[in-house]
Structure formats: C-alpha cells, structure tokens
Enzyme design. Structure first.
Site, mmCIF file in Angstrom:
data_model
loop_
_atom_site.group_PDB
_atom_site.id
_atom_site.type_symbol
_atom_site.label_atom_id
_atom_site.label_comp_id
_atom_site.label_asym_id
_atom_site.label_seq_id
_atom_site.Cartn_x
_atom_site.Cartn_y
_atom_site.Cartn_z
ATOM 1 N NE ARG A 173 -3.088 -10.935 1.988
ATOM 2 C CZ ARG A 173 -3.279 -12.202 1.636
ATOM 3 N NH1 ARG A 173 -3.651 -12.967 2.725
ATOM 4 N NH2 ARG A 173 -3.536 -12.609 0.444
ATOM 5 C CB SER A 220 -3.390 -6.090 -2.702
ATOM 6 O OG SER A 220 -3.047 -6.794 -3.581
ATOM 7 C CD GLU A 291 -2.551 -7.169 1.625
ATOM 8 O OE1 GLU A 291 -3.899 -6.862 1.141
ATOM 9 O OE2 GLU A 291 -1.818 -7.722 1.142
HETATM 10 C C1 LIG Z 1 4.988 -7.134 -6.374
HETATM 11 C C2 LIG Z 1 4.322 -7.306 -4.883
HETATM 12 C C3 LIG Z 1 3.579 -8.524 -4.829
HETATM 13 C C4 LIG Z 1 2.953 -8.737 -3.511
HETATM 14 N N1 LIG Z 1 2.044 -9.912 -3.388
HETATM 15 C C5 LIG Z 1 1.514 -10.261 -2.439
HETATM 16 C C6 LIG Z 1 0.710 -11.452 -1.969
HETATM 17 O O1 LIG Z 1 0.616 -12.143 -2.804
HETATM 18 N N2 LIG Z 1 0.346 -11.613 -0.764
HETATM 19 C C7 LIG Z 1 0.426 -11.023 0.232
HETATM 20 O O2 LIG Z 1 0.045 -11.124 1.366
HETATM 21 N N3 LIG Z 1 1.435 -9.892 0.102
HETATM 22 C C8 LIG Z 1 1.870 -9.412 -1.087
HETATM 23 N N4 LIG Z 1 2.656 -8.438 -1.068
HETATM 24 C C9 LIG Z 1 3.019 -7.600 0.001
HETATM 25 C C10 LIG Z 1 4.228 -7.995 0.744
HETATM 26 O O3 LIG Z 1 4.913 -8.643 0.070
HETATM 27 C C11 LIG Z 1 3.777 -8.739 2.383
HETATM 28 O O4 LIG Z 1 2.939 -7.853 3.055
HETATM 29 C C12 LIG Z 1 5.203 -9.321 3.029
HETATM 30 O O5 LIG Z 1 4.628 -9.899 4.066
HETATM 31 C C13 LIG Z 1 6.108 -8.070 3.344
HETATM 32 O O6 LIG Z 1 7.356 -8.539 3.639
HETATM 33 P P1 LIG Z 1 8.567 -7.438 3.943
HETATM 34 O O7 LIG Z 1 9.576 -8.459 4.477
HETATM 35 O O8 LIG Z 1 8.639 -6.786 2.578
HETATM 36 O O9 LIG Z 1 8.263 -6.575 5.007
HETATM 37 P P2 LIG Z 1 8.214 -5.000 5.289
HETATM 38 O O10 LIG Z 1 7.346 -4.429 4.117
HETATM 39 O O11 LIG Z 1 9.577 -4.789 5.341
HETATM 40 O O12 LIG Z 1 7.246 -4.792 6.651
HETATM 41 C C14 LIG Z 1 5.898 -5.269 6.637
HETATM 42 C C15 LIG Z 1 5.659 -4.934 8.325
HETATM 43 O O13 LIG Z 1 6.267 -6.129 8.943
HETATM 44 C C16 LIG Z 1 6.963 -5.639 9.944
HETATM 45 N N5 LIG Z 1 8.268 -6.555 9.939
HETATM 46 C C17 LIG Z 1 9.160 -6.908 9.219
HETATM 47 N N6 LIG Z 1 10.055 -7.464 9.576
HETATM 48 C C18 LIG Z 1 9.799 -7.824 10.985
HETATM 49 C C19 LIG Z 1 10.365 -8.422 12.023
HETATM 50 N N7 LIG Z 1 11.615 -9.017 11.810
HETATM 51 N N8 LIG Z 1 10.000 -8.345 13.140
HETATM 52 C C20 LIG Z 1 8.879 -7.717 13.589
HETATM 53 N N9 LIG Z 1 8.173 -6.907 12.388
HETATM 54 C C21 LIG Z 1 8.648 -7.065 11.371
HETATM 55 C C22 LIG Z 1 7.335 -4.196 9.595
HETATM 56 O O14 LIG Z 1 7.637 -3.487 10.771
HETATM 57 C C23 LIG Z 1 6.051 -3.567 8.835
HETATM 58 O O15 LIG Z 1 4.908 -3.319 9.916
HETATM 59 C C24 LIG Z 1 3.283 -8.137 -2.421
HETATM 60 C C25 LIG Z 1 4.083 -6.840 -2.451
HETATM 61 C C26 LIG Z 1 4.553 -6.497 -3.779
HETATM 62 C C27 LIG Z 1 5.569 -5.320 -4.041
#
Ligand SMILES: Cc1cc2nc3c(=O)[nH]c(=O)nc-3n(C[C@H](O)[C@H](O)[C@H](O)COP(=O)(O)OP(=O)(O)OC[C@H]3O[C@@H](n4cnc5c(N)ncnc54)[C@H](O)[C@@H]3O)c2cc1C
Length: 299
Positions: A173, A220, A291
C-alpha cells in the site's frame, strides 16, 4: 485566493470553489476546499502549478477521493484533480491510461480488448493514478504487480518524465517517495491476452460485494499488520463493531471500515479512528498504521 481565481480564469483552467469532502470523497463528508482545479493538459498543469507557487498557495493532486479524508477545517489550497487526464489506449500487451481514468473504465476497456491485468482489483472505486500512488491491491494483486511505467510531471522542475517500474519503490500500500512532488499523468500497465476477463472480473466483484459494507467509506482505515493480519480482526475482537460517533460507525459488517450512516462528519470519522487505534494498542499491543490519508488545515 482572489488573485488565484483571476489568474486561473485568465489561463482558462477550469476550477470550482468551495467544494467539500461531500462532493470530493467517497466518505461523502469533510471540510471545504478553497479551489479544485481541473487541468486537461501538461501545459495547463504547468501553468496551474506556476500560479500556485507564485502565490504561495499549497496544492496536492487528487483522484477519485476514495482514500482521502478532508478534515473539518478544510483545505486552504488547491486540489489538482486528475479527471481531465482520461485517455486510454492499448499497444501490444500494454494499456496506457490517463491518471484520471477510473478503474471501472479501465476494466471496460480491458474487457473490450481481452486484456487481463486488473480483474482482482474490480470494484475499487478509484482512479488509475490514485491506485498507482497508493499501490492499491486486493485478492493477492497489487498495482505494483502490473505497472510497467508511469509518466509524471515534476512540480519543481516543470519537466515530464517516465518512471519505469524498477524506479518506483512499491511496497505494501505504498509507492514510497517515488511520486512525492509529482503529478502522475498516465500509467502504463502490462497484461496478457485472455478471453476470461469479464467472468473473472465479475467473480471478484461478487466476492468483494459479500465482504464490504454498503455505506459510504474510504475502504480500510488501517493497513494490515506487518505479519499480514487485518486490523479489522483486532477491532472486531475488541468489541468495537457497530460503535458509532455521530453519523459515523465502525461498520457492523466489516470492522476494518468506518462508514457514514448518514450525517457523519470528518470529526466523527477521526473520533472512531482514534478509538480503534487506542483500543487495539491497549488490548493487543498492536500498532494501527493509517491506510487512509487525512488532509486539511489541521494537519
Ligand atoms: C469502498 C472502498 C473499497 C476500497 N477497497 C480497496 C482495496 O480493496 N484495496 C485498496 O488498496 N484500496 C481500497 N480502497 C481505497 C482506495 O480506493 C485506494 O487507496 C485508491 O488507490 C485511491 O485512489 P483514488 O483515485 O480515489 O485516489 P485519492 O483518494 O483521490 O488519492 C489518494 C492519494 O493519491 C494521490 N494521487 C491521486 N491521484 C494522483 C495523481 N494523478 N498524481 C499523484 N498523486 C495522486 C493523492 O494526492 C492522495 O495522496 C477502497 C476504498 C473504498 C471507498
């Protein structure tokens, strides 16, 4: 901030003022953001970062907000949304997706092209860029397993650069500091030909649906322990399942999630997070590492 609005307008960069965690994150609550900007090209991104730096305004990238909690005091700065970077294409056994492409879209594209890579991740409500940054994973597959390279924009130098997988410090992660001070523009994913992408993706979607709560959340709250045990196990054992603070709840379905049952605030979320952290340490001596990412003026 007024100067920034004028400059953004003059630079023709789309932006919105005063959106909140309700509109920007999957927890559907949280403080207000001064500006969310939506660049669609490297030139616009460069201009935007220039404006932020000149005016001393803090800024950070955001994808689909599925791992970010915006604290009650909000974020007095610019969130740079990736959703304008939405191209996707395939060449041989590699897909290149803009950082703002949702996993859902990447999977649809994969199904159309019999491209196998993302199936185990099906259902994560995220952007490709966010997943590459967080090294999102599930059912034994992590982004780091399939990323071949990432094209990034460096905030300091204003240059674009390709980072091969070998230069990205993927760990559980985490991508270490590989993307610090950088905006991920696109991600190249390596896969293999398969005609079973759709059934496999549905299989993992259904497995996920059976495990996860149906209310808004950030997934999580905590990382697994170094020996691989889900914090949800300890939180459940501590009897905290179903405990509420305001409109937030330690999910009674999956103790690793804090959900918004309606009217939950960022403060409610943080109160439960602290309760869980303190309780598992006191009862089991287990250190709960976040996380989720908390941003805002309190941090
Ligand atoms: C219902 C649910 C289920 C989930 N299940 C999982 C799972 O099974 N496994 C898991 O690992 N995670 C899970 N997650 C957590 C989440 O989806 C992940 O961490 C995902 O990678 C976040 O992506 P995001 O586009 O929403 O990023 P954001 O939440 O918008 O950003 C997360 C981080 O990434 C950075 N970031 C985003 N885009 C960029 C970019 N273009 N350039 C540089 N930095 C950037 C942001 O600054 C921030 O630090 C879950 C979340 C939810 C709500």
């Amino acid at each position: 901030m007024f100067d920034i609005f004028t400059e953004l307008q003059e630079a023709k960069i789309a932006f919105k003022e005063h959106l909140s965690g309700k509109e920007l994150t999957t927890y559907r609550a949280g403080g207000k953001i001064s500006v969310v900007a939506y660049p669609e090209s490297v030139a616009a991104l460069k201009k935007l970062v220039g404006i932020a730096m000149e005016t001393g305004t803090k800024f950070m990238p955001i994808g689909l907000g599925s791992n970010v909690l915006i604290d009650e005091k909000g974020f007095d700065g610019i969130l740079i949304s990736s959703i304008g970077f939405r191209d996707i294409g395939i060449r041989g056994n590699r897909i290149t997706a803009g950082s703002g492409v949702s996993l859902k879209r990447a999977l649809e594209f994969s199904v159309e092209h019999d491209f196998s890579a993302f199936e185990e991740l099906t259902g994560i409500p995220a952007s490709v860029g966010g997943m590459a940054k967080c090294n999102a994973g599930s059912f034994g597959k992590e982004m780091g397993d399939i990323v071949a390279s990432a094209t990034v924009f460096d905030f300091k130098t204003g240059e674009t650069q390709i980072l091969p997988r070998s230069e990205i410090a993927y760990a559980y992660r985490s991508s270490g500091k590989s993307f610090s001070g950088k905006f991920i523009l696109s991600v190249e994913v390596e896969g293999a030909h398969s005609e079973r992408v759709l059934p496999l993706s549905r299989y993992y979607r259904d497995r996920r649906a059976g495990l996860q709560p149906g209310y808004p959340s950030l997934g999580s709250v905590f990382k697994r322990t170094p020996d691989g045990i889900s914090l949800g196990y300890y939180i459940d054992k501590a009897g905290l399942k179903g405990v509420r603070s305001g409109g937030a709840e330690i999910s009674d379905k999956h103790a690793g999630f804090i959900v918004n049952r309606g009217g939950g605030s960022a403060g409610d979320y943080l109160a439960l997070k602290e309760l869980a952290r303190e309780t598992v340490m006191r009862k089991f001596g287990v250190n709960a590492e976040d996380e989720i990412i908390v941003i805002g003026n309190n941090e």
